[in-house]
Design an enzyme around this catalytic site. Structure first.
Site, PDB file in Angstrom:
ATOM      1  N   PHE A  80       0.820  -1.218   0.000  1.00  0.00           N
ATOM      2  CA  PHE A  80       0.000   0.000   0.000  1.00  0.00           C
ATOM      3  C   PHE A  80       0.849   1.261   0.000  1.00  0.00           C
ATOM      4  O   PHE A  80       0.351   2.335  -0.342  1.00  0.00           O
ATOM      5  CB  PHE A  80      -0.858   0.073   1.279  1.00  0.00           C
ATOM      6  CG  PHE A  80      -1.923  -0.965   1.406  1.00  0.00           C
ATOM      7  CD1 PHE A  80      -3.085  -0.887   0.655  1.00  0.00           C
ATOM      8  CD2 PHE A  80      -1.797  -2.017   2.308  1.00  0.00           C
ATOM      9  CE1 PHE A  80      -4.088  -1.830   0.796  1.00  0.00           C
ATOM     10  CE2 PHE A  80      -2.790  -2.965   2.454  1.00  0.00           C
ATOM     11  CZ  PHE A  80      -3.939  -2.878   1.697  1.00  0.00           C
ATOM     12  N   SER A 124      -4.875   1.750  -9.171  1.00  0.00           N
ATOM     13  CA  SER A 124      -5.996   2.679  -9.052  1.00  0.00           C
ATOM     14  C   SER A 124      -6.753   2.781 -10.365  1.00  0.00           C
ATOM     15  O   SER A 124      -6.173   2.620 -11.450  1.00  0.00           O
ATOM     16  CB  SER A 124      -5.418   4.051  -8.692  1.00  0.00           C
ATOM     17  OG  SER A 124      -6.370   5.056  -8.905  1.00  0.00           O
ATOM     18  N   TYR A 148       0.939  11.224 -10.384  1.00  0.00           N
ATOM     19  CA  TYR A 148       0.478  10.138  -9.506  1.00  0.00           C
ATOM     20  C   TYR A 148      -0.004   8.958 -10.343  1.00  0.00           C
ATOM     21  O   TYR A 148       0.408   7.815 -10.142  1.00  0.00           O
ATOM     22  CB  TYR A 148      -0.656  10.644  -8.593  1.00  0.00           C
ATOM     23  CG  TYR A 148      -1.396   9.512  -7.899  1.00  0.00           C
ATOM     24  CD1 TYR A 148      -0.769   8.761  -6.911  1.00  0.00           C
ATOM     25  CD2 TYR A 148      -2.718   9.185  -8.255  1.00  0.00           C
ATOM     26  CE1 TYR A 148      -1.440   7.709  -6.279  1.00  0.00           C
ATOM     27  CE2 TYR A 148      -3.389   8.146  -7.629  1.00  0.00           C
ATOM     28  CZ  TYR A 148      -2.750   7.407  -6.642  1.00  0.00           C
ATOM     29  OH  TYR A 148      -3.406   6.368  -6.038  1.00  0.00           O
ATOM     30  N   LYS A 152       1.514   4.950 -10.964  1.00  0.00           N
ATOM     31  CA  LYS A 152       0.786   3.668 -10.863  1.00  0.00           C
ATOM     32  C   LYS A 152       0.947   2.870 -12.163  1.00  0.00           C
ATOM     33  O   LYS A 152       1.155   1.655 -12.137  1.00  0.00           O
ATOM     34  CB  LYS A 152      -0.705   3.921 -10.584  1.00  0.00           C
ATOM     35  CG  LYS A 152      -1.003   4.511  -9.215  1.00  0.00           C
ATOM     36  CD  LYS A 152      -0.685   3.558  -8.102  1.00  0.00           C
ATOM     37  CE  LYS A 152      -0.900   4.156  -6.721  1.00  0.00           C
ATOM     38  NZ  LYS A 152      -0.351   3.350  -5.641  1.00  0.00           N
ATOM     39  N   GLY A 293      -8.520  18.403 -14.578  1.00  0.00           N
ATOM     40  CA  GLY A 293      -8.141  16.983 -14.617  1.00  0.00           C
ATOM     41  C   GLY A 293      -9.277  16.030 -14.260  1.00  0.00           C
ATOM     42  O   GLY A 293      -9.148  14.824 -14.432  1.00  0.00           O
TER      43      GLY A 293
HETATM   44  P1  NAD Z   1      -2.530   6.513   2.932  1.00  0.00           P
HETATM   45  O1  NAD Z   1      -1.691   7.700   2.633  1.00  0.00           O
HETATM   46  O2  NAD Z   1      -3.515   6.602   4.037  1.00  0.00           O
HETATM   47  O3  NAD Z   1      -1.591   5.241   3.195  1.00  0.00           O
HETATM   48  C1  NAD Z   1      -0.332   5.090   2.598  1.00  0.00           C
HETATM   49  C2  NAD Z   1       0.631   4.708   3.693  1.00  0.00           C
HETATM   50  O4  NAD Z   1       1.938   4.518   3.128  1.00  0.00           O
HETATM   51  C3  NAD Z   1       0.786   5.768   4.788  1.00  0.00           C
HETATM   52  O5  NAD Z   1       0.648   5.137   6.036  1.00  0.00           O
HETATM   53  C4  NAD Z   1       2.178   6.333   4.583  1.00  0.00           C
HETATM   54  O6  NAD Z   1       2.744   6.768   5.803  1.00  0.00           O
HETATM   55  C5  NAD Z   1       2.894   5.129   3.974  1.00  0.00           C
HETATM   56  N1  NAD Z   1       4.048   5.462   3.127  1.00  0.00           N
HETATM   57  C6  NAD Z   1       4.086   6.327   2.086  1.00  0.00           C
HETATM   58  N2  NAD Z   1       5.320   6.345   1.544  1.00  0.00           N
HETATM   59  C7  NAD Z   1       6.065   5.447   2.228  1.00  0.00           C
HETATM   60  C8  NAD Z   1       7.404   5.020   2.140  1.00  0.00           C
HETATM   61  N3  NAD Z   1       8.255   5.555   1.260  1.00  0.00           N
HETATM   62  N4  NAD Z   1       7.848   4.073   2.994  1.00  0.00           N
HETATM   63  C9  NAD Z   1       7.015   3.544   3.926  1.00  0.00           C
HETATM   64  N5  NAD Z   1       5.721   3.928   4.063  1.00  0.00           N
HETATM   65  C10 NAD Z   1       5.265   4.871   3.235  1.00  0.00           C
HETATM   66  O7  NAD Z   1      -3.246   6.101   1.573  1.00  0.00           O
HETATM   67  P2  NAD Z   1      -4.408   5.042   1.319  1.00  0.00           P
HETATM   68  O8  NAD Z   1      -5.623   5.787   0.925  1.00  0.00           O
HETATM   69  O9  NAD Z   1      -4.473   4.057   2.429  1.00  0.00           O
HETATM   70  O10 NAD Z   1      -3.835   4.360  -0.004  1.00  0.00           O
HETATM   71  C11 NAD Z   1      -3.072   3.170   0.020  1.00  0.00           C
HETATM   72  C12 NAD Z   1      -2.606   2.844  -1.385  1.00  0.00           C
HETATM   73  O11 NAD Z   1      -3.756   2.721  -2.223  1.00  0.00           O
HETATM   74  C13 NAD Z   1      -1.741   3.931  -2.015  1.00  0.00           C
HETATM   75  O12 NAD Z   1      -0.722   3.306  -2.770  1.00  0.00           O
HETATM   76  C14 NAD Z   1      -2.699   4.673  -2.917  1.00  0.00           C
HETATM   77  O13 NAD Z   1      -2.036   5.253  -4.017  1.00  0.00           O
HETATM   78  C15 NAD Z   1      -3.628   3.551  -3.360  1.00  0.00           C
HETATM   79  N6  NAD Z   1      -4.955   4.037  -3.751  1.00  0.00           N
HETATM   80  C16 NAD Z   1      -5.671   4.808  -2.893  1.00  0.00           C
HETATM   81  C17 NAD Z   1      -6.922   5.289  -3.278  1.00  0.00           C
HETATM   82  C18 NAD Z   1      -7.718   6.190  -2.366  1.00  0.00           C
HETATM   83  O14 NAD Z   1      -8.627   6.856  -2.855  1.00  0.00           O
HETATM   84  N7  NAD Z   1      -7.464   6.212  -1.069  1.00  0.00           N
HETATM   85  C19 NAD Z   1      -7.444   4.947  -4.542  1.00  0.00           C
HETATM   86  C20 NAD Z   1      -6.686   4.131  -5.386  1.00  0.00           C
HETATM   87  C21 NAD Z   1      -5.440   3.676  -4.973  1.00  0.00           C
END
Ligand code: NAD
Ligand code: UDP
Length: 337
Positions: A80, A124, A148, A152, A293
């Site tokens: 994640f 995503s 972003y 992905k 966008g």
């Molecule tokens: P979030 O920001 O709440 O969680 C991401 C976590 O990764 C955080 O806890 C952050 O501290 C940690 N992190 C970031 N960079 C890091 C690194 N270099 N090393 C270690 N930890 C790191 O986001 P989320 O909403 O839980 O999303 C999780 C994943 O799902 C992400 O990759 C995001 O791109 C993807 N995503 C999210 C959504 C959404 O709408 N929330 C939609 C599609 C995809």
């Protein structure tokens, strides 16, 4: 089976940790807390009734990851960890390529060095760009309109290349639609830094009085009421999709790409009304110009997930809004007391 959950303290990660533990997986959370609080994992510990091992580290740092792989025999990774704010990615593209793409590259190297070749990756719906039609199936053309989304797309390609080079890899790319909601306990949820970019946290913060008024970005799209349509999915349904993906992973002999959505689109105004109904709160709003966008409409065809994972989203929009509100109203400042 021991799973390393990178980004496990974040919004989707923390909810997934609960279901992984409940499903009997041993887990280790790996997070650098750049967008999360340790409090989320302490609360997950309370919900599951045990202490989840936690490693503070950065996926771009080989030593940090090696520490995790040497301390635990990791069988698979749910990845994640990543930066996710579209607007910020336009301002700081290199930070996004560094964190998301380079971080994933280092993660894969360390995994391979420890003989761990199973990964579930958080992709995503943004990789579909502006889709030519809806609902969206996994074979739609891919494109990206911001760094972003491009991060992905590149990671998906990188993981596909990795599989071509070594078919021992087991790789599942999960393309999420719009996760909202929170665990039914109301003790964990989405806690964005600063002004929320996403619709639901903005609505919830307006309902609680932290924000004065929601701006609805555009009411002249070709949709049911002119406002943007998205496929909102309850974060616990999304979490369940990860458990199902892990359960089935060993049965796949190719890189699997799977949409996780409900298949139903709701407009901004429909979500707003559902939130008002379930919370009993009035949410003031104004119609504002379109956000650069943004696309008119985006929702999944989730039938492949149903076929291949025997997974489907069970919770409806009212439950999503109710759970978002329970989290927001019991934690007006998120994880900050
Ligand atoms: P979030 O920001 O709440 O969680 C991401 C976590 O990764 C955080 O806890 C952050 O501290 C940690 N992190 C970031 N960079 C890091 C690194 N270099 N090393 C270690 N930890 C790191 O986001 P989320 O909403 O839980 O999303 C999780 C994943 O799902 C992400 O990759 C995001 O791109 C993807 N995503 C999210 C959504 C959404 O709408 N929330 C939609 C599609 C995809
Ligand atoms: N949206 C809005 N006001 C906001 C935030 C979002 O009108 O303050 C709209 C946005 O234009 C889109 C929908 O809500 O139509 C979902 O936006 P979000 O940023 O949550 O998700 P994404 O655009 O990434 O699908």
């Amino acid at each position: 089976m021991r799973i390393l959950v990178t980004g496990g303290a974040g919004y989707i990660g923390s909810h997934t940790c609960i279901l992984l533990v409940e499903a009997g997986y041993d887990i280790v959370v790996f997070d650098n807390f750049c967008n999360a609080s340790k409090e989320s994992i302490l609360r997950v510990d309370k919900i599951v009734g045990k202490t989840i091992p936690l490693i503070e580290g950065d996926i771009r740092n080989k030593e940090d990851l090696t520490r995790a792989f040497e301390a635990y025999a990791i069988d698979a990774v749910i990845h994640f960890a990543g930066l996710k704010a579209v607007g910020e990615s336009v301002e700081k593209p290199l930070a996004y390529y560094d964190n998301n793409i380079y971080g994933t590259l280092i993660l894969c190297e360390v995994m391979a060095a420890h003989g761990c070749k199973s990964i579930v990756f958080s992709s995503s719906a943004t990789v579909y760009g502006d889709p030519h039609s809806t609902p969206i199936t996994e074979d739609f053309p891919l494109s990206a309109t911001n760094p972003y989304g491009r991060s992905k797309l590149f990671i998906e390609e990188m993981l596909r290349d990795l599989y071509v080079s070594d078919s021992e890899w087991q790789i599942i790319l999960l393309r999420y639609f719009n996760p909202i909601g929170a665990h039914e306990s109301g003790t964990i949820g989405e806690d964005p830094n600063g002004i929320p970019n996403n619709l639901l946290p903005f609505i919830a913060q307006t309902a609680i009085g932290t924000r004065a008024c929601l701006s609805v970005f555009g009411d002249d799209y070709d949709t049911v009421d002119g406002t943007g349509v998205r496929d909102y999915i309850h974060v616990m349904d999304l979490a369940d999709g990860h458990v199902k993906a892990l359960d089935k992973m060993h049965t796949f002999s190719e890189v699997m790409t799977i949409n996780l959505g409900t298949g139903k689109g709701y407009s901004v105004l429909e979500v707003l009304k559902a939130f008002e109904r379930t919370s009993g709160k009035n949410v003031p709003y104004v119609i504002a110009p379109r956000r650069t966008g943004d696309i008119a409409s985006c929702f999944a065809d989730p039938s492949y997930a149903q076929k291949i994972l025997q997974w489907r989203a069970k919770r409806g929009i009212e439950e999503m809004c109710k759970d978002s509100w329970r989290w927001q109203s019991s934690n007006p400042n998120g994880y900050k007391c």
